[in-house]
Every structure is written in structure tokens, then in C-alpha cells.
Design a protein around this motif. Structure first.
Motif: not given
Length: 497
Positions: A398-407, A409-417
Motif C-alpha cells: 500500500e505504501v508503494g501504491e501511495l508513492r505512485q498515486a497521482a492527483g 483523489d487517488e492520494l486520499r484513496l491510497e493514504l486511506g488504504d
């Protein structure tokens, strides 16, 4: 026929004329105890039989009273008898209730000749009015409780403080409600020639060498209203005609924010280990509870008594190892039984079309607390990683996905995960995530405030510091707090003034 006679609280001068006439015309009288001032002055022709021997053979008072009652009923089966007791037959006389009940079952008639109790001369000795809310209890009963059901806003009178050992137990019970220095009065031999009124602090009552079977205890009210009923009355006045416009306008829903805020402030006082502030915050929280109950009562939904009865009954029902015959060896057994009992309670309720396994987790909880509770319920079904290694792997993913998030909305979603997996990790570690984060907040705040003080003492400004210099100050603050031996806590800003 069993005639039960009250001998009054002291010498024969306190026996009623009706009782004296009856005793004068009798031949034989059975006494619960001969240890009473009036016994020596009874008519000389009477044959007196006491049950004092039973006191020596029985191990507990309950056994004494039941044996005496049984013997009175046995004797009454053979003919009429007079049974005499100290004071008034229906004030602190357990044997009388047992005799009257047993006689009714056996078809034996009873007659009760009332007598003066210890109450009237005790009130006279104290100079107080019984109708001013006086509470009356048996000292033996109160001494056996951890939190006696007495109202500290009303005067209290306790009879049968028969020994210093009992006075000690009584003192310990009352100190759960009253302060140790609260005034108390021991009244000895009320109404008799040897009457003594002894005024002392509550913590001293077991030190009196005058305590005996003719001793009573009087405890005056506390100076400030302290009973739950007083708070309930105050809230009802605020809500009633002529009360406070703000309180009158409130609804159960409008009070939600304040309720949650007061709960957080109570938690903050706990975090700070501030007992004085905690006392105040618990009071604010209690106001909200009573306010909600008052509004519910006005709507006809339930009363404060219903709330108290509900939780009191639930606690006893869910602790059968305390109020029942269940056996437990540790707290894990208790929690296991708790879940079993909750499931039994659910089974007794009307069936619903569908109830999720996640039912019962309030949406109003802080997000981190709610996340951990949701995952605990899910794990109880088996829906969880087989071991903690899977949780660490998922966190890294999940931290890896957060690093790759863009925008955003996606940042909020990945940080929530990420946060959700952190809550799951806390569940695996047996740590309350909310408490851990609160403590981390406190540690950071304490260290940061110390850095600010160091900078102020050295004339440093934030804008002039490099990251390396800031980091050095951080490490210095950590080391300073560690050397102090005091856990990191928020620095009280008032210390500067």
C-alpha cells in the motif's frame, strides 16, 4: 398465639404502658437477648428465658436470627408465648419478620406490641428532625457493601453499630462516598442515663472505646450536592419552565457534537494524568448523559432510572463468574465468556432479515478506532491474514501504491488504504491504534516545545536553520527528555508566566 413485645431502646422507663401492663400480667417471657438495660427492671415475678446461648454457638448473625426464630415457632406450637425484643419489633429486628412469616405459614396467630425504637431518643439527642430526608439503615448491612446505596445529600442514621470491628468495616464502606474528615456523631445508650453523644471525624469512628450494642451512627449531609439525583433535578430544572433557553432548545441530535467533545477532553485529561481536570471532564460528560436521559424521558422513551437499571443488570448478567457459578482463570476467559453471553442475548431477540457481522460498530467513533474495531469483527469470522507477515507485506504494498498515486483523489484513496492496514497491524500487535497515535502526538509536542525553548534561549530563528541543524536540535530534545526520567508530555504553557 405469639405476642411480640418491644422493650424500648434503654431502661424500663422507655417501655410503653401497654407493654408494661402485658409484662406485669404474664408469667414467662422469652427474650431475644438479656443484654438490654430494661431486662433488670422487668417485674420480678417473671420467668425470663433468653436466646443468648445461640449467639455463642452460631458463626454468623444470619444463623443466630434464623435459629432464634425457629425456636420461638417451636415453642409456640405447644402454647401461647410472649417474645420480647429490644426497641421496636419492626425496627432492626430480623427475628421478628421471620417469626411473623413462619407463624402465618404454620397457622399461628401473632400480635405485636409496638415499642419505642432507638430512633426517637437518638433524634432527640442529636436535635434533628427525621422528616428532613433522614435515611435509616442497619449498620451491619451497610458495612458489608463496597459502595453503599446512601444519598450523601441527606442525613444518614445507622443503627446497631455494636462493636469497634463493625465500626471499622462501616467506616471503610462510607469512605467510598464521604471524605475522611467529614463530621460524624456516635450516639451511645440513647435515652438512657448513660447516654453519650460523641462528635468526631468519620475516619475516627472505630477508635471510640464507648462503642457497644447500644451505639448508633449519625452522618450529616455533605456541604455540596453530590448525589446523581441532585444532578438529574438540576438538568430537569434547566429544561423545564423558567429554566435556561439554551438547554430548552437542545435536542438529542443537537447535543452530539458536545457529547463527543467532552469525551475527547476526558481522554485528554487521562493522557495528561491530570486527576483534577479528569474529575471536571467526567462531570461534563455526566451532564451530557443525564441531559440525554432527561430529553428521552420528556419524549416518553426511557428514564435515567431505566439507563442505570439496564447497565447494572447487564454488568451482572455478563459477569457470571462474579454473580454466578461460572469459573474463569484469567481475563482472556472473561472476554471469551463476554462474547458467548452477547451471542446468547442476540439469540433471544427477534430475528432480523439480515445482520452483518460488522453490526454494532458506531459510525461516530474516531476513524482509527472504528477501523480497528471493524477489522477485529472481521477477523473473528476468520477473514484475516494467516500470520502477521501478511500484514507487513500488505503495508509495504500500500505504501508503494501511495508513492505512485497521482492527483488528490487517488492520494486520499491510497493514504486511506495505508491507514487501514496500519489499524490492522495494530490489531495483530495487540495495540490500541488510537492510543498509540495520541501518545505519539504527545511525544512530538513535548519534543517540539523543548526545541522552541532551546532556540529561544540561544537566539535562533527557524528560517536560519538548515535541516541538519533542526535534526540535531530534535535529537538533543529527545536526549534531554530521556535523561529527565519523565515520560514525554505536552509542556504546560502556563509555566512560562
Amino acid at each position: 398465639m405469639i405476642t411480640i413485645v418491644g422493650l424500648g431502646p434503654g431502661d424500663a422507663g422507655l417501655i410503653t404502658r401497654q407493654a408494661w401492663h402485658l409484662l406485669s400480667a404474664a408469667d414467662t417471657v422469652y427474650l431475644r437477648t438479656a443484654r438490654h438495660p430494661a431486662v433488670a427492671e422487668l417485674p420480678s415475678h417473671l420467668q425470663l428465658h433468653s436466646f443468648d446461648a445461640i449467639y455463642d454457638s452460631a458463626e454468623q448473625f444470619e444463623e443466630v436470627y434464623s435459629q432464634i426464630a425457629a425456636e420461638v415457632l417451636r415453642l409456640a406450637a405447644a402454647g401461647d408465648l410472649i417474645y420480647a425484643v429490644p426497641g421496636n419489633p419492626f425496627v432492626g429486628e430480623s427475628t421478628v419478620a421471620a417469626v411473623v412469616s413462619g407463624a402465618a405459614e404454620a397457622g399461628i396467630a401473632t400480635r405485636v406490641i409496638a415499642g419505642l425504637s432507638f430512633i426517637e431518643p437518638t433524634l432527640a439527642a442529636l436535635g434533628v428532625d427525621a422528616l428532613d430526608g433522614m435515611q435509616l439503615y442497619d449498620a451491619i448491612e451497610i458495612a458489608g457493601l463496597l459502595y453503599p446505596p446512601v444519598n450523601p445529600d441527606a442525613p444518614l442514621l445507622l443503627g446497631q453499630v455494636y462493636s469497634r470491628a463493625l465500626a471499622n468495616d462501616l467506616k471503610l464502606a462510607l469512605l467510598s462516598i464521604y471524605p475522611a474528615e467529614h463530621p460524624a456523631v456516635l450516639v451511645h445508650a440513647a435515652g438512657g442515663a448513660g447516654e453519650v453523644v460523641e462528635r468526631l471525624a468519620l475516619y475516627e469512628i472505630d477508635r471510640s472505646d464507648r462503642v457497644d450494642h447500644l451505639t448508633s451512627l449519625y452522618v450529616p449531609p455533605l456541604p455540596l450536592k453530590s448525589d446523581l439525583s441532585a444532578l438529574a433535578e438540576t438538568v430537569a430544572v434547566l429544561r423545564g419552565p423558567g429554566g435556561c433557553p439554551w438547554d430548552q432548545e437542545q435536542t438529542p441530535l443537537s447535543m452530539r457534537g458536545g457529547f463527543l467533545e467532552e469525551a475527547y477532553e476526558a481522554l485528554a485529561a487521562l493522557d495528561a494524568d491530570d486527576s483534577l481536570n479528569l474529575r471536571e471532564e467526567l462531570g461534563d460528560l455526566l451532564y451530557h448523559i443525564v441531559m440525554q436521559a432527561q430529553m428521552a424521558a420528556e419524549a416518553g422513551d426511557f428514564t435515567l432510572s431505566d439507563v442505570i437499571a439496564g447497565i447494572e443488570t447487564k454488568l451482572k448478567r455478563r459477569h457470571p463468574h462474579v454473580w454466578g457459578d461460572w469459573q474463569v482463570s484469567n481475563s482472556a476467559d472473561v472476554l471469551r465468556n463476554w462474547e458467548i453471553l452477547k451471542q446468547q442475548e442476540k439469540a433471544d431477540r427477534p430475528a432480523e432479515p439480515f445482520e452483518s457481522k460488522l453490526h454494532g460498530v458506531p459510525q461516530a467513533l474516531p476513524a482509527l478506532v472504528r477501523s480497528q474495531k471493524i477489522q477485529a469483527k472481521a477477523a473473528a469470522t476468520g477473514f484475516d491474514w494467516p500470520d502477521i507477515g501478511g500484514v507487513y507485506d500488505k503495508l509495504a504494498e500500500e505504501v508503494g501504491e501511495l508513492r505512485q498515486a497521482a492527483g488528490p483523489d487517488e492520494l486520499r484513496l491510497e493514504l486511506g488504504d495505508v491507514l487501514f492496514v496500519v489499524a490492522n497491524l495494530a490489531q495483530w500487535l495487540g495495540v490500541e491504534a488510537e492510543i498509540a497515535l495520541r501518545e505519539a502526538n504527545e511525544r512530538f509536542t513535548a519534543r517540539f516545545q523543548l526545541i522552541e525553548r532551546l532556540m529561544a534561549g540561544r537566539g535562533l530563528e527557524w528560517a536560519a536553520l538548515s535541516f541538519a541543524e533542526m535534526d540535531a536540535l530534535w535529537e538533543e530534545a529527545k536526549a534531554t527528555l530521556a535523561r529527565s526520567g519523565v515520560p514525554d508530555k505536552v509542556v504546560d504553557e502556563s509555566a512560562d508566566s
